[in-house]
Design an enzyme around this catalytic site. Structure first.
Site, short mmCIF file in Angstrom:
data_model
loop_
_atom_site.label_atom_id
_atom_site.label_comp_id
_atom_site.label_asym_id
_atom_site.label_seq_id
_atom_site.Cartn_x
_atom_site.Cartn_y
_atom_site.Cartn_z
N LYS A 191 -2.84 4.58 7.01
CA LYS A 191 -2.97 5.20 8.33
C LYS A 191 -2.96 6.72 8.22
O LYS A 191 -2.06 7.28 7.60
CB LYS A 191 -1.81 4.75 9.21
CG LYS A 191 -1.79 3.25 9.41
CD LYS A 191 -0.56 2.84 10.20
CE LYS A 191 -0.47 1.34 10.32
NZ LYS A 191 -0.12 0.69 9.03
N CYS A 239 -10.44 -8.31 15.96
CA CYS A 239 -9.42 -8.57 14.94
C CYS A 239 -9.78 -7.91 13.61
O CYS A 239 -10.86 -8.11 13.06
CB CYS A 239 -9.27 -10.07 14.72
SG CYS A 239 -8.04 -10.46 13.43
N ASP A 289 -6.94 4.09 10.49
CA ASP A 289 -6.58 3.37 9.27
C ASP A 289 -7.76 3.54 8.33
O ASP A 289 -8.88 3.10 8.63
CB ASP A 289 -6.26 1.90 9.57
CG ASP A 289 -5.16 1.37 8.66
OD1 ASP A 289 -4.98 1.92 7.56
OD2 ASP A 289 -4.50 0.39 9.05
N CYS A 348 -8.09 -11.97 19.34
CA CYS A 348 -8.68 -10.72 19.79
C CYS A 348 -10.06 -10.58 19.14
O CYS A 348 -10.19 -10.76 17.93
CB CYS A 348 -7.82 -9.54 19.36
SG CYS A 348 -6.07 -9.70 19.75
N ASP A 399 -11.12 -0.38 13.79
CA ASP A 399 -11.55 -0.50 12.39
C ASP A 399 -13.04 -0.86 12.28
O ASP A 399 -13.63 -1.41 13.20
CB ASP A 399 -10.71 -1.56 11.68
CG ASP A 399 -9.27 -1.12 11.48
OD1 ASP A 399 -9.05 0.10 11.36
OD2 ASP A 399 -8.38 -1.99 11.46
N ARG A 424 -8.40 -8.61 10.85
CA ARG A 424 -8.31 -9.62 9.78
C ARG A 424 -9.10 -10.87 10.10
O ARG A 424 -8.72 -11.98 9.72
CB ARG A 424 -6.84 -9.99 9.52
CG ARG A 424 -6.13 -8.88 8.85
CD ARG A 424 -4.81 -9.19 8.22
NE ARG A 424 -4.18 -7.90 8.09
CZ ARG A 424 -3.23 -7.45 8.90
NH1 ARG A 424 -2.73 -8.22 9.84
NH2 ARG A 424 -2.76 -6.24 8.75
N ARG A 474 0.82 -1.22 0.00
CA ARG A 474 0.00 0.00 0.00
C ARG A 474 0.86 1.26 0.00
O ARG A 474 0.51 2.26 -0.56
CB ARG A 474 -0.97 -0.12 1.19
CG ARG A 474 -1.17 1.04 2.06
CD ARG A 474 -2.65 1.34 2.25
NE ARG A 474 -3.27 1.82 1.04
CZ ARG A 474 -3.11 3.04 0.53
NH1 ARG A 474 -2.31 3.90 1.09
NH2 ARG A 474 -3.74 3.39 -0.54
N TYR A 475 2.04 1.18 0.65
CA TYR A 475 2.95 2.32 0.72
C TYR A 475 4.12 2.09 -0.23
O TYR A 475 4.43 0.96 -0.58
CB TYR A 475 3.48 2.46 2.16
CG TYR A 475 2.41 2.71 3.18
CD1 TYR A 475 1.84 3.98 3.31
CD2 TYR A 475 1.94 1.70 4.01
CE1 TYR A 475 0.85 4.22 4.26
CE2 TYR A 475 0.95 1.93 4.96
CZ TYR A 475 0.41 3.19 5.08
OH TYR A 475 -0.56 3.43 6.00
N ARG A 477 7.43 -0.14 1.49
CA ARG A 477 7.31 -1.22 2.47
C ARG A 477 6.06 -2.04 2.21
O ARG A 477 5.09 -1.54 1.65
CB ARG A 477 7.29 -0.67 3.89
CG ARG A 477 6.24 0.42 4.13
CD ARG A 477 6.71 1.31 5.27
NE ARG A 477 5.70 2.26 5.70
CZ ARG A 477 5.41 3.40 5.09
NH1 ARG A 477 6.04 3.72 3.97
NH2 ARG A 477 4.49 4.22 5.57
N CYS A 498 -2.96 -17.52 15.50
CA CYS A 498 -2.50 -16.68 16.60
C CYS A 498 -2.43 -17.52 17.87
O CYS A 498 -3.00 -18.62 17.93
CB CYS A 498 -3.47 -15.52 16.82
SG CYS A 498 -3.39 -14.27 15.52
#
Ligand SMILES: *Cc1c(COP(=O)(O)O)cnc(C)c1O
Length: 449
Positions: free
Chosen positions: A341, A136, A334, A133, A297, A138, A116-117, A120, A129
């Site tokens: 971000k 999450c 985000d 969480c 999000d 994702r 996206r950037y 990076r 995981c």
């Protein structure tokens, strides 16, 4: 380190587990809790929690005995409990909810690699995981026990990175890269290190928080072979900063890995300037630098965790100046739809004239900064960094405008809309009249001669 501050805890049901098992990460992973019956042995579930846990198709629940032990069994609003135990609020849809709210899959040239950037990438290397969480970002891909590390996709990711020399920073995430089998993790790091243009590797992980015993000497000995390696952990509340986490972070720091923390602003968990001040101060004590504070999000399951964006501004207002600058994270939203971000902060700039800036500090003290009346501007023609700049065309953004790359950024369809259905006519024939002199690569030459 002061052991008295972060006592180790074990829920009573684990009292008889021998230490060598408790401290073995494999034991912790294979004894994770995920059912009504198991949780009821640790604390009394609320009706909403019981209903959620009995819903089919729920985002995966699995919590290490270590992490579940940090929950106060007598507090239904315990901040750790809310992060990992589902409630029926989680299955309630809300306006704006999306499956992939950051449009990560749209920005993935190959599966699991989000580019996206300009310089990076985010590389999703596993769906697993140590615990899950509830908010999450994702959840669309994470937690599926059948979709683990994919070698075929990994090869496609490596292939993309090899032919994309502008990528100098690879951020490993998932899922949690530190849940990978040690051999696979090492192979991954070694393969990335073979690519000469990749300068730094980062790992985003919550393993030190969910499973600090995984951060063994053997692991840090392996990781330190792949420097420069950076790591971001994910702590949301001071109750997560246990003696075990402090020791895991100490081992990572001693291996030369700079540690950062990313928190998510969560209603009922950490939406309070005083909780956040304690959190960031405890983090710097264990040598972890608060990096980002994320606005929650717009993802399925996370609706009830959202706060107004103003809460994040209020928290930064309560931190900046009031405590060590090292302890202040950047608050970011985000962007839904995939804008990346966007940092937000309180406003310290009150007014300005051509050579005066009026600023206020954290106390409300108002001051003037006197700017030079005569400023000899930096000369790009004699600066070798300006001469050799490697900006990707198309992502210069506002900085690119300041740098003379372009003079405007137009919304999609702007020219067609303002054409107003008119055709060519005598005043539109010469397009050169809208080309700014000296701006953009094609037009610079005229001035430079
Ligand atoms: C957050 C993020 C990064 C890293 O961003 P930094 O601001 O450099 O930490 C890279 N790629 C994606 C897609 C991200 O979401």
């Amino acid at each position: 380190m002061s052991p008295e501050l972060f006592p180790s805890r074990r829920a009573p049901i684990f009292a008889d587990v021998p230490d060598e098992k408790w401290n073995d990460w494999r034991w912790q992973l294979s004894h994770r809790l995920n059912s009504v019956d198991e949780f009821e042995k640790v604390f009394k579930l609320t009706d909403g929690e019981r209903r959620a846990l009995s819903t089919s198709g729920l985002f995966r629940v699995d919590i290490t005995p270590y992490f579940v032990s940090l929950i106060d069994p007598d507090d239904p609003n315990d901040p750790i409990r809310k992060q990992v135990i589902p409630t029926d609020a989680e299955i309630t849809p809300f306006t704006g909810m999306m499956e992939d709210s950051l449009a990560e899959d749209l920005h993935s040239p190959v599966p699991g690699l989000v580019h996206r950037y300009p310089d990076r990438v985010l590389m999703l290397v596993t769906t697993q995981c140590a615990s899950y969480c509830r908010y999450c970002t994702r959840s669309r891909i994470v937690g599926d026990p059948l979709a683990q590390f994919s070698r075929a996709e990994f090869e496609m990711q490596i292939d993309y990175l090899k032919r994309t020399p502008q990528v100098r920073d690879v951020l490993l995430s998932g899922g949690d890269p530190l849940t990978l089998a040690p051999k696979i993790l090492e192979e991954l790091l070694a393969r990335l290190r073979e690519i000469p243009h990749i300068e730094i590797i980062r790992i985003g992980t919550r393993v030190p928080v969910f499973l600090p015993m995984r951060v063994t000497q053997e692991l840090t000995d392996m990781l330190e072979k792949y420097h420069p390696l950076w790591m971001n952990i994910h702590v949301n509340h001071p109750n997560e900063i246990s003696q075990e986490l402090a020791e895991a972070c100490d081992r990572l720091s001693r291996a030369g890995i700079p540690l950062g923390n990313q928190s998510v602003l969560l209603a009922g968990v950490n939406d309070c300037p005083h909780i956040m001040r304690k959190l960031v101060q405890d983090l710097v004590r264990i040598r972890v630098r608060p990096y980002y504070l994320y606005q929650c999000d717009l993802v399925e399951g996370a609706g009830h965790f959202r706060t107004p964006v103003a809460k994040g501004i209020e928290i930064i207002e309560a931190l900046r100046g009031h405590t060590s600058g090292y302890a202040v994270p950047t608050f970011v939203v985000d962007a839904p739809g995939g804008g990346g971000k966007i940092p937000l902060a309180p406003n310290y700039l009150l007014s300005m004239s051509d050579h005066k800036i009026i600023l206020r500090n954290y106390e409300g003290f108002i001051t003037t900064y006197e700017e030079p009346v005569k400023y000899e501007a930096h000369d790009p023609k004699t600066c070798r960094y300006c001469q050799s700049k490697r900006m990707e065309p198309g992502q210069g953004g506002v900085s690119g405008m300041l740098d003379g790359e372009q003079m405007f950024i137009k919304p999609e369809g702007f020219d067609q809309l303002h054409n107003r259905g008119g055709g060519q006519h005598r005043l539109r024939a010469d397009t050169a009249k809208w080309t700014p002199l000296g701006i953009g690569s094609g037009n610079k030459k005229e001035l430079e001669g």
